[in-house]
Design a protein around this motif. Structure first.
Motif, PDB file in Angstrom:
ATOM      1  N   THR A 108       0.828  -1.205   0.000  1.00 54.71           N
ATOM      2  CA  THR A 108       0.000   0.000   0.000  1.00 54.71           C
ATOM      3  C   THR A 108       0.867   1.261   0.000  1.00 54.71           C
ATOM      4  N   ILE A 121      -8.245  -7.524  -6.230  1.00 51.52           N
ATOM      5  CA  ILE A 121      -7.600  -6.246  -5.918  1.00 51.52           C
ATOM      6  C   ILE A 121      -6.435  -6.035  -6.868  1.00 51.52           C
ATOM      7  N   ASP A 125      -6.260   0.405  -6.936  1.00 53.45           N
ATOM      8  CA  ASP A 125      -7.475   0.250  -6.150  1.00 53.45           C
ATOM      9  C   ASP A 125      -7.216   0.765  -4.735  1.00 53.45           C
ATOM     10  N   VAL A 127      -7.950  -0.008  -0.609  1.00 52.55           N
ATOM     11  CA  VAL A 127      -8.377  -1.019   0.348  1.00 52.55           C
ATOM     12  C   VAL A 127      -8.716  -0.345   1.670  1.00 52.55           C
ATOM     13  N   ILE A 136      -7.357  -6.444   5.690  1.00 52.91           N
ATOM     14  CA  ILE A 136      -8.164  -5.781   4.678  1.00 52.91           C
ATOM     15  C   ILE A 136      -9.629  -6.180   4.845  1.00 52.91           C
ATOM     16  N   SER A 139     -12.487  -3.559  -0.566  1.00 56.20           N
ATOM     17  CA  SER A 139     -11.700  -2.823  -1.549  1.00 56.20           C
ATOM     18  C   SER A 139     -12.645  -1.991  -2.411  1.00 56.20           C
TER      19      SER A 139
END
Length: 191
Positions: A108, A121, A125, A127, A136, A139
């Motif tokens: 991330t 994912i 995108d 999350v 997570i 998403s």
């Protein structure tokens, strides 16, 4: 959590200059050493710890909770949030790869790595992370119609709908700086 140097603000500046909880650096150090400050649910005692976009800063003694966001001029601003909002964080997916022994993982924007993510994912995108369980929850796809916040470039801090973005070089540049905040159903395809 740890962000790039140009995309963060040290806790020293947050507590002293922005929140006015301390007058000097020594007072900031005392507050942190007494373990009163949490960033993303973890106690932080380093005065130079880098807090960045979407980080949740919690002050246990006063009960204040803040999320670090951009204003429309590209400066960091501390937005007061509720305890329910302090339980999650939105992160943009920077990389999705396969590591050693064919283990898929994603990275991330704040440097977190998650193994065995949902195969749906993709890069760019967003999350939603549960900060208590560090996992997570859901998403959000970056598609036409999603509400996004721009995190870089000349339009930093703007909340825009991605419906106006077409598939051009400008769109690919724009996508590198956008994080989807809210999703709506994708528009129907026109034939």
């Amino acid at each position: 959590g740890p962000h790039k140097l140009r995309e963060c603000l040290p806790l020293n500046l947050i507590l002293r200059n922005r929140l006015k909880y301390a007058l000097t650096g020594r007072e900031v150090k005392s507050i942190l050493q007494n373990r009163h400050v949490k960033v993303d649910g973890k106690v932080r005692t380093d005065v130079t710890f880098p807090a960045g976009f979407m980080d949740v800063i919690t002050m246990d003694a006063s009960g204040d909770k803040f999320r670090l966001l951009y204003d429309t001029k590209g400066r960091f601003t501390l937005h007061r949030i509720t305890p329910e909002q302090a339980k999650f964080k939105l992160c943009k997916v920077k990389r999705v790869e396969v590591g050693d022994k064919a283990v898929p993982y994603l990275v991330t924007h704040d440097g977190r790595t998650f193994r065995f993510p949902n195969p749906d994912i993709k890069v760019n995108d967003t999350v939603k992370l549960d900060l208590e369980k560090n996992e997570i929850v859901s998403s959000i796809k970056l598609h036409n119609g999603a509400l996004c916040m721009v995190t870089g470039g000349h339009n930093i801090g703007l909340s825009v709908s991605s419906s106006s973005v077409s598939r051009t070089t400008v769109a690919s540049t724009w996508r590198t700086f956008a994080i989807a905040v809210v999703t709506s159903s994708p528009p129907a395809c026109r034939t």
